[in-house]
Motif scaffolding. Structure first.
Motif, PDB file in Angstrom:
ATOM      1  N   PHE A 206     123.480   6.578  77.707  1.00 52.50           N
ATOM      2  CA  PHE A 206     124.495   6.531  78.768  1.00 52.50           C
ATOM      3  C   PHE A 206     124.268   5.410  79.788  1.00 52.50           C
ATOM      4  O   PHE A 206     124.995   5.311  80.771  1.00 52.50           O
TER       5      PHE A 206
ATOM      6  N   GLU B  68     127.724   6.850  82.273  1.00 56.06           N
ATOM      7  CA  GLU B  68     128.144   8.248  82.470  1.00 56.06           C
ATOM      8  C   GLU B  68     127.382   8.859  83.633  1.00 56.06           C
ATOM      9  O   GLU B  68     126.191   9.136  83.525  1.00 56.06           O
TER      10      GLU B  68
ATOM     11  N   LYS C  70     127.453  11.812  84.896  1.00 57.89           N
ATOM     12  CA  LYS C  70     127.057  13.227  84.848  1.00 57.89           C
ATOM     13  C   LYS C  70     125.549  13.404  84.643  1.00 57.89           C
ATOM     14  O   LYS C  70     124.992  14.430  84.991  1.00 57.89           O
TER      15      LYS C  70
END
Length: 199
Positions: free
Chosen positions: A69, A88, A90
């Motif tokens: 990521f 990403e 998250k």
């Protein structure tokens, strides 16, 4: 809830089996496990104070590494700085926790939302290679804890003596009010073998 390939609840009292099926369905929905579970079989034997569950998962997710990521490379200070550009967000909180533990908070900076800079005195090339492979999240561990929670919430009240096992995509749970007998755990493994054989 996504339809399960197999969903069997066995009990000597049919009404009891139907009630437990409904409870288990609700718990699976609440914990958002429908997509993860392929097959499930539960055997309830009130005469033995016994609850057994076997689950076959649909597939397993691999652990998430930083390179999955983010991009890791040299920072502006070249040898003494590593730069991580995140795709990403998250995974950012979990990544920060791991970086703080390894390098200390003072050596991890975040000049922009998706950019991290790490000051360090190690060989940057080795650190970049290490960071790319560093595991930030393990979905299997999260899934295991949710499966255990599902099993406990589905179990009759007072069944506090428990056993669980997870290997690859298979989960077994056995609970009772009394001391667990080895043959009950063995039966749990046989229940799993049964649902694995189903086409």
């Amino acid at each position: 809830m996504e339809a399960l390939e197999t969903f069997i609840v066995e009990s000597p009292v049919p009404e009891e089996g139907a009630a437990y099926r409904s409870i288990i369905s609700d718990v699976i929905s609440e914990l958002v496990l429908g997509g993860a579970i392929g097959r499930i079989k539960v055997v309830i034997r009130p005469e033995d104070s016994l609850f057994q569950m076997a689950v076959v998962l649909r597939g397993s997710q691999k652990p998430v590494k930083v390179s999955d990521f983010a991009e890791v490379g040299y920072g502006a200070l070249e040898k003494n700085e590593v730069k991580i550009i995140i795709d990403e967000e998250k995974y950012l909180p979990a990544l920060l926790e791991k970086l703080w533990a390894r390098y200390s908070r003072g050596n991890v900076m975040q000049p922009e939302r998706k950019t991290l800079l790490i000051r360090q005195n190690e060989d940057s090339e080795k650190e970049i290679a290490f960071l790319e492979e560093m595991i930030v999240a393990d979905p299997k561990q999260t899934l295991l804890s949710r499966l255990v929670e599902m099993a406990i919430r589905s179990t009759p009240e007072g069944f506090r003596v428990r056993y669980h096992s997870m290997k690859e995509n298979h989960f077994i749970f056995v609970a009772s009010e009394d001391t667990l007998k080895p043959e009950w755990i063995e039966e749990g493994h046989k229940i799993l073998a049964e649902i694995l054989e189903e086409k």
